[in-house]
Scaffold this motif. Structure first.
Motif: not given
Length: 130
Positions: A51, A77-78
């Motif tokens: 990521l 995604l975080t």
């Protein structure tokens, strides 16, 4: 929308800072996983590193639309990383807001800069034609 110079700079700065935060969060998740004996500890580390790398790739790709798309993917995604490490919800909220703010205000400032340059060009043509 192809981002202008100021938009790219603002967004890239945000993504680079986010990459650092995600990297540090991955280290925390990894060590917590190791401490508790969670067999997924290695996956937490590698997922966080991936990521963080995505954030850096997105920062480098901001010359086109793909960079903005990758930036939004990095934001989501975080946020999803908060499932593993709840503190990442705070990180996602802060950087998601900064990402949105840099996009909106950067585009606005790029537009104003272009308008001012056009006005100066017109003024120079008027002065040269007199």
């Amino acid at each position: 929308m192809t981002p202008g110079t100021l938009t790219r700079r603002l967004c890239a700065t945000t993504l680079i800072a986010q990459a650092l935060s995600v990297f540090l969060g991955a280290l925390v998740a990894w060590r917590l996983g190791q401490t508790t004996g969670d067999p997924r500890a290695g996956a937490f580390l590698w997922g966080g590193l991936a990521l963080a790398a995505l954030c850096l790739v997105a920062a480098g790709a901001l010359r086109g639309r793909r960079g903005i798309l990758l930036g939004w993917v990095a934001q989501f995604l975080t946020l999803a990383a908060g499932i593993v490490l709840p503190a990442m919800f705070v990180v996602a909220g802060l950087f998601g807001f900064l990402w949105w703010l840099c996009l909106t205000q950067g585009v606005r400032m790029d537009r104003l800069t272009a308008q001012r340059a056009e006005q100066e060009r017109q003024h120079e043509q008027e002065q040269g034609g007199s």
